[in-house]
Enzyme design. Structure first.
Site, PDB file in Angstrom:
ATOM      1  N   GLN A  29       0.446 -10.484  -6.421  1.00  0.00           N
ATOM      2  CA  GLN A  29       0.339 -11.241  -6.585  1.00  0.00           C
ATOM      3  C   GLN A  29       0.794 -12.350  -7.902  1.00  0.00           C
ATOM      4  O   GLN A  29       0.283 -13.448  -7.809  1.00  0.00           O
ATOM      5  CB  GLN A  29      -1.506 -11.326  -6.835  1.00  0.00           C
ATOM      6  CG  GLN A  29      -2.685 -10.526  -5.793  1.00  0.00           C
ATOM      7  CD  GLN A  29      -2.256 -11.226  -4.510  1.00  0.00           C
ATOM      8  OE1 GLN A  29      -1.802 -12.289  -4.520  1.00  0.00           O
ATOM      9  NE2 GLN A  29      -3.340 -10.667  -3.273  1.00  0.00           N
ATOM     10  N   CYS A  40     -10.668  -6.091   1.380  1.00  0.00           N
ATOM     11  CA  CYS A  40      -9.906  -4.216   1.891  1.00  0.00           C
ATOM     12  C   CYS A  40     -11.254  -3.202   2.106  1.00  0.00           C
ATOM     13  O   CYS A  40     -10.895  -2.661   2.664  1.00  0.00           O
ATOM     14  CB  CYS A  40      -9.398  -3.969   0.527  1.00  0.00           C
ATOM     15  SG  CYS A  40      -7.547  -4.645   0.838  1.00  0.00           S
ATOM     16  N   THR A  92      14.006   4.768  10.607  1.00  0.00           N
ATOM     17  CA  THR A  92      14.801   3.847  10.465  1.00  0.00           C
ATOM     18  C   THR A  92      13.780   2.159  10.146  1.00  0.00           C
ATOM     19  O   THR A  92      12.835   2.115  10.588  1.00  0.00           O
ATOM     20  CB  THR A  92      14.725   3.075  12.414  1.00  0.00           C
ATOM     21  OG1 THR A  92      15.578   4.696  12.885  1.00  0.00           O
ATOM     22  CG2 THR A  92      15.715   2.430  12.822  1.00  0.00           C
ATOM     23  N   SER A 130       5.233  -7.326  -1.388  1.00  0.00           N
ATOM     24  CA  SER A 130       4.520  -7.659  -0.277  1.00  0.00           C
ATOM     25  C   SER A 130       4.531  -8.658   0.350  1.00  0.00           C
ATOM     26  O   SER A 130       4.499  -9.751  -0.276  1.00  0.00           O
ATOM     27  CB  SER A 130       3.189  -7.186   0.074  1.00  0.00           C
ATOM     28  OG  SER A 130       2.654  -7.292   1.734  1.00  0.00           O
ATOM     29  N   GLY A 131       4.659  -8.002   1.786  1.00  0.00           N
ATOM     30  CA  GLY A 131       5.948 -10.024   2.465  1.00  0.00           C
ATOM     31  C   GLY A 131       4.326 -10.955   2.685  1.00  0.00           C
ATOM     32  O   GLY A 131       5.399 -11.832   2.668  1.00  0.00           O
ATOM     33  N   HIS A 132       3.914 -10.216   3.310  1.00  0.00           N
ATOM     34  CA  HIS A 132       2.863 -11.461   3.921  1.00  0.00           C
ATOM     35  C   HIS A 132       1.542 -12.084   3.090  1.00  0.00           C
ATOM     36  O   HIS A 132       0.944 -12.593   3.306  1.00  0.00           O
ATOM     37  CB  HIS A 132       1.426 -10.208   4.512  1.00  0.00           C
ATOM     38  CG  HIS A 132       1.166  -9.543   3.872  1.00  0.00           C
ATOM     39  ND1 HIS A 132      -1.109  -9.709   4.157  1.00  0.00           N
ATOM     40  CD2 HIS A 132       0.688  -7.921   4.065  1.00  0.00           C
ATOM     41  CE1 HIS A 132      -1.448  -9.265   3.942  1.00  0.00           C
ATOM     42  NE2 HIS A 132      -0.461  -7.912   3.829  1.00  0.00           N
ATOM     43  N   ASN A 170      -6.204  -9.262  -8.016  1.00  0.00           N
ATOM     44  CA  ASN A 170      -6.407  -9.732  -6.258  1.00  0.00           C
ATOM     45  C   ASN A 170      -7.384 -10.705  -6.538  1.00  0.00           C
ATOM     46  O   ASN A 170      -7.676 -11.669  -5.753  1.00  0.00           O
ATOM     47  CB  ASN A 170      -5.760  -9.230  -4.872  1.00  0.00           C
ATOM     48  CG  ASN A 170      -6.204  -8.107  -6.454  1.00  0.00           C
ATOM     49  OD1 ASN A 170      -6.446  -6.994  -7.043  1.00  0.00           O
ATOM     50  ND2 ASN A 170      -7.577  -7.849  -4.902  1.00  0.00           N
ATOM     51  N   THR A 217       0.888  -1.040  -0.234  1.00  0.00           N
ATOM     52  CA  THR A 217       0.278   0.098  -0.044  1.00  0.00           C
ATOM     53  C   THR A 217       0.735   0.857   0.252  1.00  0.00           C
ATOM     54  O   THR A 217       0.765   1.982  -0.894  1.00  0.00           O
ATOM     55  CB  THR A 217      -0.679  -0.010   1.282  1.00  0.00           C
ATOM     56  OG1 THR A 217      -1.682  -0.816   0.965  1.00  0.00           O
ATOM     57  CG2 THR A 217      -1.979   1.207   1.110  1.00  0.00           C
TER      58      THR A 217
HETATM   59  C1  LIG Z   1      -2.708  -7.047  -0.765  1.00  0.00           C
HETATM   60  C2  LIG Z   1      -2.593  -6.389  -1.870  1.00  0.00           C
HETATM   61  C3  LIG Z   1      -2.314  -5.390  -1.905  1.00  0.00           C
HETATM   62  C4  LIG Z   1      -1.746  -4.642  -0.280  1.00  0.00           C
HETATM   63  O1  LIG Z   1      -0.500  -5.014   0.261  1.00  0.00           O
HETATM   64  P1  LIG Z   1      -0.161  -4.605   1.636  1.00  0.00           P
HETATM   65  O2  LIG Z   1       1.355  -4.964   2.075  1.00  0.00           O
HETATM   66  O3  LIG Z   1      -1.060  -5.162   2.205  1.00  0.00           O
HETATM   67  O4  LIG Z   1      -0.656  -3.421   1.841  1.00  0.00           O
HETATM   68  C5  LIG Z   1      -1.723  -4.404  -2.957  1.00  0.00           C
HETATM   69  N1  LIG Z   1      -1.207  -4.568  -4.575  1.00  0.00           N
HETATM   70  C6  LIG Z   1      -1.773  -6.154  -4.014  1.00  0.00           C
HETATM   71  C7  LIG Z   1      -2.533  -6.854  -5.260  1.00  0.00           C
HETATM   72  C8  LIG Z   1      -2.820  -7.020  -3.539  1.00  0.00           C
HETATM   73  O5  LIG Z   1      -3.006  -7.561  -3.294  1.00  0.00           O
END
Ligand SMILES: *Cc1c(COP(=O)(O)O)cnc(C)c1O
Length: 374
Positions: free
Chosen positions: A174, A320, A232, A194-196, A146, A70
Site C-alpha cells: 500500500q 480479505c 514458468t 503487488s501489481g493490482h 491497508n 500473498t
Molecule cells: C492487497 C494486499 C496484499 C495481497 O496482495 P495480493 O497481490 O492480492 O496477494 C498484501 N498486503 C497488503 C498490505 C495488501 O493491501
C-alpha cells in the site's frame, strides 16, 4: 452516478499498460528454452526485471517474481522459518491477512510475538526493541497499513535491527506509488509488492530479497527465479508490472497530491453536513489514499449494504474476509473497542476520481444518516 472508492482493495488495470503489453504478446517463448524464441523471452524477462529492480533501488537478481503479494509474504515468512531450528519471529496485530494468518499458522510450531498498535494506528518501535530475543530471526512489519493508511516506523525499526541478526521483512503493497519505496533507505531485507494495487494486473507481484540472504523455496520444481520460486515466468504480466511500477513512480507526486485533496474534501464535506464521525488513527501519519472512519451511528455491515444500493462501493477494512463483515482486527488492536471496530469504514481514493464523486459519497452518506436518525 456510482462511485468506486475502494482502491486499496484493488485498482483498475491501466488501459495504456494493457495495450502496450498486448503488443508484446508475440514474444511467447518459454524463457527456459534454449532456442531463439526462448532466448527472446528470456531477454524480455531480464529487461523487465531490471526496470522493476530500479524502481525500488534493488538489483535485478534480488527480485523474485511471484503470483502476488500473498505468495511473496508467504515465501518471506515460511522461507525464513524453514531455515531455522526453533525460531522466534516478531510481527504486528495489524498486518494484512497474508502475513497475519501465515504467522498464526506458524505460531503452533514456532514462537511468534504480535505487537499491538496504539490509538494513532502505529506500532511502537520500543515495543519491538523489548521483544527482540537472541533467537529472533525475522521481523515483519508493513510500511502502510491497508485499513487505516497508517505509516509505520519502519526506518526506526530498521535502525534497531542493525545490530541484530533478525531480518526485516516489509509489506510495502500500500506504500508504492503513494510514497517513496527504496529498499536501501528503508533498510529492508525483504519487501513485497503487488501489481493490482498499482493499476497493474491481478496475479503478479514480487518479493525483493537482499543479495546474500537465503530462503527455502516454497514452490519447488525447475530452477526459475534462481531456484527460489519454480514455475514458468509470466513474461507479459512481468512486463505489465514493470510498466505499472514505472508509471506509479513517475506520477507519484501528482497522484498522491490528488488523493490527499480528495481525502481532505471528503472530511470537510462530512463535517459541513454535520454527519457524526471520527477518523481512526492519526491523519498526519497516513498515506495519501486511505482513510478509515468511525461512524458511531451505524454498523459497517448495514452501511456498506446501504451504500452499495446507492451506488457507492466501499469496504470495511480489508476485502480479505470474503464477503463477510467482521470487526476489523486493526481497529480492534488500536482501540480495544469492538463496537468501534464494527462501525468503521475504509475509504480509499484514487487520482482517477473527480471531486464531484466525493460530494456524491457524502450526500449518500447524509441520506442514510438522516434516514437512520428518524
Ligand atoms: C492487497 C494486499 C496484499 C495481497 O496482495 P495480493 O497481490 O492480492 O496477494 C498484501 N498486503 C497488503 C498490505 C495488501 O493491501
Amino acid at each position: 452516478m456510482s462511485v468506486y472508492v475502494d482502491y486499496a482493495s484493488t485498482t483498475p488495470f491501466d488501459r495504456e499498460i494493457l495495450n502496450e503489453v498486448m503488443d508484446s504478446a508475440d514474444v511467447f517463448g518459454n524463457p527456459s528454452s534454449i532456442h531463439r524464441p526462448g532466448k527472446d523471452a528470456k531477454a524480455a524477462l531480464q529487461k523487465h526485471r531490471t526496470h522493476i529492480s530500479q524502481k525500488i533501488n534493488a538489483k535485478p537478481k534480488e527480485i523474485i517474481i511471484t503470483s502476488g503479494a500473498t505468495e511473496a509474504n508467504n515465501l518471506a515468512i515460511r522461507g525464513t522459518a524453514d531455515r531455522h531450528e526453533r525460531p522466534h519471529m516478531i510481527t504486528t496485530d495489524i498486518e494484512h491477512a497474508s502475513v497475519r494468518t501465515t504467522y498464526q499458522n506458524l505460531s503452533e510450531a514456532f514462537e511468534v510475538t504480535f505487537l499491538k498498535a496504539s490509538e494513532n494506528g502505529l506500532i511502537d518501535a520500543d515495543d519491538l526493541k523489548n521483544s527482540l530475543r537472541s533467537n529472533t530471526v525475522l521481523v515483519s512489519i508493513m510500511l502502510v497499513n491497508n485499513e487505516t493508511g497508517s505509516i509505520q516506523p519502519v526506518f526506526e525499526i530498521a535502525e534497531i535491527l542493525k545490530d541484530h541478526q533478525a531480518l526485516l521483512h516489509v509489506d510495502a503493497v500500500q506504500a508504492f506509488g503513494h510514497m517513496e519505496v527504496d529498499v536501501q533507505k528503508l533498510g529492508a531485507d525483504m519487501l513485497t509488492l503487488s501489481g493490482h494495487k498499482i493499476y497493474g494486473p491481478k496475479g503478479i507481484g514480487l518479493l525483493y530479497l537482499r543479495e546474500g540472504i537465503k530462503l527455502s523455496a516454497q514452490l519447488t520444481g525447475g530452477s526459475h527465479e534462481l531456484s527460489r520460486r519454480a514455475g514458468t515466468e509470466n513474461v507479459m504480466w512481468v512486463h505489465a508490472l514493470a510498466l505499472a511500477m514505472e508509471k506509479a513512480a513517475d506520477e507519484r507526486a501528482q497522484r498522491s497530491l490528488k488523493e490527499m485533496q480528495l481525502k481532505e474534501r471528503f472530511l470537510n464535506e462530512l463535517t459541513a453536513k454535520k454527519i457524526p464521525f471520527e477518523v481512526n488513527g492519526d491523519l498526519n501519519q497516513q498515506a495519501s489514499h486511505i482513510t478509515n472512519i468511525y461512524f458511531p451511528w451505524s454498523e459497517a455491515e448495514f452501511l456498506l449494504t446501504a451504500l452499495d444500493m446507492a451506488g457507492i462501493f466501499v469496504s470495511a477494512g480489508s476485502a480479505c474476509n470474503a464477503g463477510t463483515v467482521q470487526p476489523s482486527h486493526v481497529i480492534q488492536s488500536m482501540y480495544e473497542d469492538e463496537e468501534r471496530a464494527l462501525c468503521s469504514v475504509r475509504f480509499s481514493f484514487s487520482y482517477l476520481m473527480e471531486e464531484d464523486e466525493v460530494t456524491e459519497i457524502v450526500s449518500q452518506l447524509d441520506a442514510i444518516y438522516k434516514r437512520l436518525s428518524k
